[in-house]
Scaffold this motif. Sequence first.
Motif, PDB file in Angstrom:
ATOM      1  N   TYR A 153      32.972  18.109   9.695  1.00 21.85           N
ATOM      2  CA  TYR A 153      32.885  17.645  10.765  1.00 21.85           C
ATOM      3  C   TYR A 153      33.946  16.323  10.421  1.00 21.85           C
ATOM      4  O   TYR A 153      33.011  15.720   9.449  1.00 21.85           O
ATOM      5  N   TRP A 154      35.038  16.031  11.262  1.00 29.37           N
ATOM      6  CA  TRP A 154      36.225  15.363  11.187  1.00 29.37           C
ATOM      7  C   TRP A 154      35.408  14.202  12.187  1.00 29.37           C
ATOM      8  O   TRP A 154      35.560  14.553  13.443  1.00 29.37           O
ATOM      9  N   GLY A 155      35.601  12.698  12.410  1.00 31.70           N
ATOM     10  CA  GLY A 155      35.948  11.266  13.251  1.00 31.70           C
ATOM     11  C   GLY A 155      37.301  11.875  14.009  1.00 31.70           C
ATOM     12  O   GLY A 155      38.377  11.998  13.188  1.00 31.70           O
ATOM     13  N   GLN A 184      29.342  16.506  16.987  1.00 28.52           N
ATOM     14  CA  GLN A 184      30.374  15.370  17.453  1.00 28.52           C
ATOM     15  C   GLN A 184      30.300  13.943  16.795  1.00 28.52           C
ATOM     16  O   GLN A 184      28.892  13.699  16.646  1.00 28.52           O
ATOM     17  N   LEU A 185      31.062  13.444  16.428  1.00 27.05           N
ATOM     18  CA  LEU A 185      31.175  12.003  15.543  1.00 27.05           C
ATOM     19  C   LEU A 185      32.291  10.907  16.708  1.00 27.05           C
ATOM     20  O   LEU A 185      32.958  11.474  16.572  1.00 27.05           O
ATOM     21  N   ALA A 186      31.429   9.509  16.296  1.00 28.21           N
ATOM     22  CA  ALA A 186      32.283   8.828  17.614  1.00 28.21           C
ATOM     23  C   ALA A 186      32.056   7.911  16.413  1.00 28.21           C
ATOM     24  O   ALA A 186      31.311   7.315  15.650  1.00 28.21           O
ATOM     25  N   ASN A 230      23.256  16.529   6.007  1.00 27.66           N
ATOM     26  CA  ASN A 230      23.137  17.037   4.942  1.00 27.66           C
ATOM     27  C   ASN A 230      24.163  15.659   4.041  1.00 27.66           C
ATOM     28  O   ASN A 230      23.621  14.957   2.961  1.00 27.66           O
ATOM     29  N   VAL A 231      25.573  15.741   4.374  1.00 24.28           N
ATOM     30  CA  VAL A 231      26.167  14.799   4.154  1.00 24.28           C
ATOM     31  C   VAL A 231      26.654  13.890   5.190  1.00 24.28           C
ATOM     32  O   VAL A 231      27.131  14.372   5.862  1.00 24.28           O
ATOM     33  N   MET A 232      27.029  12.495   4.825  1.00 26.31           N
ATOM     34  CA  MET A 232      27.920  11.871   5.904  1.00 26.31           C
ATOM     35  C   MET A 232      28.349  10.689   5.057  1.00 26.31           C
ATOM     36  O   MET A 232      28.221  10.164   4.066  1.00 26.31           O
ATOM     37  N   GLY A 233      29.655  10.032   5.602  1.00 29.17           N
ATOM     38  CA  GLY A 233      30.379   9.546   4.752  1.00 29.17           C
ATOM     39  C   GLY A 233      31.539   8.784   5.340  1.00 29.17           C
ATOM     40  O   GLY A 233      32.019   9.349   6.084  1.00 29.17           O
ATOM     41  N   CYS A 238      35.381   9.306   9.734  1.00 28.70           N
ATOM     42  CA  CYS A 238      33.755   9.638   9.798  1.00 28.70           C
ATOM     43  C   CYS A 238      33.597  11.220   9.004  1.00 28.70           C
ATOM     44  O   CYS A 238      34.134  11.534   9.728  1.00 28.70           O
ATOM     45  N   ASN A 239      32.744  11.627   8.230  1.00 26.10           N
ATOM     46  CA  ASN A 239      32.909  12.709   7.892  1.00 26.10           C
ATOM     47  C   ASN A 239      31.182  12.608   7.447  1.00 26.10           C
ATOM     48  O   ASN A 239      30.633  12.426   7.326  1.00 26.10           O
ATOM     49  N   ALA A 240      31.055  14.476   8.296  1.00 25.22           N
ATOM     50  CA  ALA A 240      29.593  14.944   8.258  1.00 25.22           C
ATOM     51  C   ALA A 240      30.197  16.339   7.469  1.00 25.22           C
ATOM     52  O   ALA A 240      30.730  16.910   8.076  1.00 25.22           O
TER      53      ALA A 240
END
Length: 114
Positions: free
Chosen positions: A103-105, A3-5, A32-35, A95-97
Amino acid sequence: QVQLAESGGGLVQAGGSLRLSCAAAGTVDSINVMGWYRQAPGKQRDLVATMTSSGTIDYLDSVKGRFTVSRDNAKNTVALQMNSLKPEDTAVYYCNAWHGRDYWGKGTLVAVSS
């Protein structure tokens, strides 16, 4: 499940600055990747800046030199410092992971007035 906040965003005048933050929950592993991606009304969602856990960074050409992405691997957080904002930066920022899958915020609005 990750979960992204997101936090940050808002209304700013051209030339101003904003900082976006995003925290991931649901995993103890380093993601692995966040952005960050953004989507303006009627347009596709574009990559703004991403950073791998090993430190490789990718920026949208139009934000190079103005935006800086950073992350804390241990805490699974990512931030985007946005300086010298322009009206064309106006968009919903997501936000993306990537951790086995995307995964998306929920997104946060950045509005830049001229």
